[in-house]
Write a protein that holds these residues in place. Sequence first.
Motif, PDB file in Angstrom:
ATOM      1  N   VAL A 171       0.851  -1.191   0.000  1.00  0.00           N
ATOM      2  CA  VAL A 171       0.000   0.000   0.000  1.00  0.00           C
ATOM      3  C   VAL A 171       0.884   1.238   0.000  1.00  0.00           C
ATOM      4  N   ALA A 172       0.573   2.175  -0.876  1.00  0.00           N
ATOM      5  CA  ALA A 172       1.261   3.467  -0.946  1.00  0.00           C
ATOM      6  C   ALA A 172       0.217   4.575  -0.834  1.00  0.00           C
ATOM      7  N   PRO A 173       0.632   5.794  -0.556  1.00  0.00           N
ATOM      8  CA  PRO A 173      -0.341   6.893  -0.570  1.00  0.00           C
ATOM      9  C   PRO A 173      -0.999   7.007  -1.952  1.00  0.00           C
ATOM     10  N   MET A 174      -2.243   7.456  -1.977  1.00  0.00           N
ATOM     11  CA  MET A 174      -2.875   7.690  -3.274  1.00  0.00           C
ATOM     12  C   MET A 174      -2.116   8.813  -3.979  1.00  0.00           C
ATOM     13  N   PRO A 175      -2.007   8.760  -5.301  1.00  0.00           N
ATOM     14  CA  PRO A 175      -1.346   9.848  -6.026  1.00  0.00           C
ATOM     15  C   PRO A 175      -2.032  11.184  -5.728  1.00  0.00           C
ATOM     16  N   VAL A 176      -1.278  12.257  -5.789  1.00  0.00           N
ATOM     17  CA  VAL A 176      -1.805  13.591  -5.478  1.00  0.00           C
ATOM     18  C   VAL A 176      -1.698  14.496  -6.699  1.00  0.00           C
ATOM     19  N   TRP A 177      -2.410  15.600  -6.664  1.00  0.00           N
ATOM     20  CA  TRP A 177      -2.361  16.567  -7.755  1.00  0.00           C
ATOM     21  C   TRP A 177      -1.122  17.454  -7.655  1.00  0.00           C
ATOM     22  N   ASP A 178      -0.740  17.796  -6.433  1.00  0.00           N
ATOM     23  CA  ASP A 178       0.389  18.700  -6.222  1.00  0.00           C
ATOM     24  C   ASP A 178       1.298  18.100  -5.157  1.00  0.00           C
ATOM     25  N   ALA A 179       2.477  17.642  -5.569  1.00  0.00           N
ATOM     26  CA  ALA A 179       3.386  16.992  -4.632  1.00  0.00           C
ATOM     27  C   ALA A 179       3.862  17.937  -3.535  1.00  0.00           C
ATOM     28  N   ASP A 180       3.874  19.242  -3.824  1.00  0.00           N
ATOM     29  CA  ASP A 180       4.317  20.218  -2.827  1.00  0.00           C
ATOM     30  C   ASP A 180       3.239  20.529  -1.796  1.00  0.00           C
TER      31      ASP A 180
ATOM     32  N   PRO B  84       2.290  -5.751  11.474  1.00  0.00           N
ATOM     33  CA  PRO B  84       2.596  -6.064  10.072  1.00  0.00           C
ATOM     34  C   PRO B  84       1.500  -6.955   9.479  1.00  0.00           C
ATOM     35  N   ASP B  85       1.180  -6.718   8.226  1.00  0.00           N
ATOM     36  CA  ASP B  85       0.127  -7.485   7.563  1.00  0.00           C
ATOM     37  C   ASP B  85       0.766  -8.477   6.591  1.00  0.00           C
ATOM     38  N   PRO B  86       0.609  -9.776   6.825  1.00  0.00           N
ATOM     39  CA  PRO B  86       1.242 -10.772   5.959  1.00  0.00           C
ATOM     40  C   PRO B  86       0.827 -10.673   4.501  1.00  0.00           C
ATOM     41  N   PHE B  87      -0.443 -10.356   4.245  1.00  0.00           N
ATOM     42  CA  PHE B  87      -0.896 -10.274   2.855  1.00  0.00           C
ATOM     43  C   PHE B  87      -0.144  -9.185   2.109  1.00  0.00           C
ATOM     44  N   TYR B  88       0.218  -8.120   2.828  1.00  0.00           N
ATOM     45  CA  TYR B  88       0.923  -6.995   2.221  1.00  0.00           C
ATOM     46  C   TYR B  88       2.431  -7.067   2.504  1.00  0.00           C
ATOM     47  N   GLY B  89       2.934  -8.296   2.499  1.00  0.00           N
ATOM     48  CA  GLY B  89       4.372  -8.504   2.624  1.00  0.00           C
ATOM     49  C   GLY B  89       4.963  -8.077   3.946  1.00  0.00           C
ATOM     50  N   GLY B  90       4.141  -8.088   5.004  1.00  0.00           N
ATOM     51  CA  GLY B  90       4.618  -7.671   6.312  1.00  0.00           C
ATOM     52  C   GLY B  90       4.624  -6.169   6.512  1.00  0.00           C
ATOM     53  N   GLN B  91       4.046  -5.423   5.585  1.00  0.00           N
ATOM     54  CA  GLN B  91       4.000  -3.960   5.711  1.00  0.00           C
ATOM     55  C   GLN B  91       3.034  -3.544   6.811  1.00  0.00           C
TER      56      GLN B  91
ATOM     57  N   ILE C  59       0.571  -1.381   7.083  1.00  0.00           N
ATOM     58  CA  ILE C  59      -0.142  -0.562   6.100  1.00  0.00           C
ATOM     59  C   ILE C  59      -0.840   0.644   6.723  1.00  0.00           C
ATOM     60  N   TYR C  60      -1.207   0.562   7.995  1.00  0.00           N
ATOM     61  CA  TYR C  60      -1.911   1.691   8.606  1.00  0.00           C
ATOM     62  C   TYR C  60      -1.009   2.909   8.771  1.00  0.00           C
ATOM     63  N   ASP C  61       0.299   2.696   8.704  1.00  0.00           N
ATOM     64  CA  ASP C  61       1.198   3.853   8.750  1.00  0.00           C
ATOM     65  C   ASP C  61       0.908   4.801   7.595  1.00  0.00           C
ATOM     66  N   VAL C  62       0.564   4.228   6.423  1.00  0.00           N
ATOM     67  CA  VAL C  62       0.230   5.044   5.251  1.00  0.00           C
ATOM     68  C   VAL C  62      -1.018   5.865   5.516  1.00  0.00           C
ATOM     69  N   PHE C  63      -2.033   5.224   6.045  1.00  0.00           N
ATOM     70  CA  PHE C  63      -3.312   5.908   6.249  1.00  0.00           C
ATOM     71  C   PHE C  63      -3.234   6.932   7.384  1.00  0.00           C
ATOM     72  N   LYS C  64      -2.405   6.649   8.379  1.00  0.00           N
ATOM     73  CA  LYS C  64      -2.205   7.626   9.453  1.00  0.00           C
ATOM     74  C   LYS C  64      -1.616   8.917   8.896  1.00  0.00           C
ATOM     75  N   ARG C  65      -0.584   8.783   8.068  1.00  0.00           N
ATOM     76  CA  ARG C  65       0.057   9.974   7.499  1.00  0.00           C
ATOM     77  C   ARG C  65      -0.905  10.727   6.588  1.00  0.00           C
ATOM     78  N   GLU C  66      -1.675   9.994   5.822  1.00  0.00           N
ATOM     79  CA  GLU C  66      -2.607  10.651   4.906  1.00  0.00           C
ATOM     80  C   GLU C  66      -3.696  11.426   5.639  1.00  0.00           C
ATOM     81  N   SER C  67      -4.136  10.912   6.764  1.00  0.00           N
ATOM     82  CA  SER C  67      -5.269  11.516   7.473  1.00  0.00           C
ATOM     83  C   SER C  67      -5.038  12.975   7.817  1.00  0.00           C
ATOM     84  N   ALA C  68      -3.775  13.341   8.003  1.00  0.00           N
ATOM     85  CA  ALA C  68      -3.461  14.741   8.323  1.00  0.00           C
ATOM     86  C   ALA C  68      -3.649  15.659   7.129  1.00  0.00           C
ATOM     87  N   HIS C  69      -3.840  15.082   5.952  1.00  0.00           N
ATOM     88  CA  HIS C  69      -3.959  15.880   4.730  1.00  0.00           C
ATOM     89  C   HIS C  69      -5.305  15.664   4.033  1.00  0.00           C
TER      90      HIS C  69
END
Length: 434
Positions: A286-295, A358-365, A367-377
Amino acid sequence: MKVRRIRAGALVVAGAVVLVAGCSSGSGGSSAAGQKVTLDFWGWTPGYEEAVARFNKTHPDIQVNFQKTASGTKGGYTKMLTAAKAGNAPCLAMVGYETMPSFAAAGALQDVSEYAGAHKKKFAQWTWNQVTIAGQTFGAPLDTAPMGLFYRKDLFKKHGIDKPPATWQEYRAAAEKVHRADPDVYLGTFGNDPYTYAGLAWQAGAKWFGTRNDAWQVSLDSSANTKVAGYWQRLLDDKLLKSHPSFDPSLYKDMAAGKVLSDVNAVWNAPILASSAKGTAGKWAVAPMPVWDADKPAHGNDGGSATAVMKGCKYPEQATEFAMWMSTDKDSLNTLIKAAGIYPAATAGQSHPALDKPDPFYGGQKIYDVFKRESAHIDTSWQWGPTMTQASTDLSDGLGLAGKGGSPLPDVLSGVQSKTVGELKRQGLNVTTR
């Protein structure tokens, strides 16, 4: 129960002034001390039944009877509203934030402010706003739904995509590269789920509803919305996306077979994908969803629900106690995080240990770390309207046709805009466009 029309009332939904048809408030009742009560609860998400069982074991005087229904958009909401109109609704119901204004407009919710108020500080303010209308609170917020990019690590590497696309420009470039190398393979998919599409609009600041001077504003065909629609339409025109009905078995078959390499979807998609493509365990990330403006990164939200107290509940105090327990209890959240992939609305829940595993299906990633960071934006000012049942149906139909080469997305949005304005007027609500 008759619903009386309110021409102009200051009903606050998601922090904005909203106008809906209202229902005269009923106080319900409360059991005498020590009296055992039973509460019916309708919903559909995995894990709910197990959470209810945990509650019942520790609350002998309050027993909750969970009844699984079809999902809200597949008939669950219609069943709830029909029961409310007939005066035999359950005490509790799973209601998405997007549908709370519609239920309020129908007079289907019960004010439990006197019991809920003490719990307000346990939740992120914007989620509390989702269950509060005109200063009246109708239940407990349960979760939010930040979106991410679910992708096949092995096949990205095979096609020379060194890292997941961080912007929508990079997403298109990757889509072109993949499909050019193999015409039977697609970077992503295009479905007909209106709330997944809403998350894409939400991310881009393409609002759908607002209020001004005692009137609803509807803006599904605004320039910001046209920008989002145009982007996805060009991907469709260039045959760079595989079209599937959202969450259809055919989608997961293609994902498991390596024909669709990624999916932009909400946090709660994590267990759905894991159970639908078991043979590919360990190959996903899992990665962050693509954004319109990286800055200036902004992300979308696709869902979030409440445990709502329905009109006519005889035991509103006990119903509120359960609703708040379900959203804040560690064991309840542990169950719902694992089974349903929720991201808790309760602030304490956002530090739950289950989110760090870590989630085994996602290779031990983790994954909630991604969603935590996104939530602030995520823009927390997004507002839903009181006719989302109609608007979501019309949009779903239009998205499905667009995915098959029918009406282009900007035209679909114009059509939904027109029908939504018409429905608001039909309900006797003041409406303008913007």
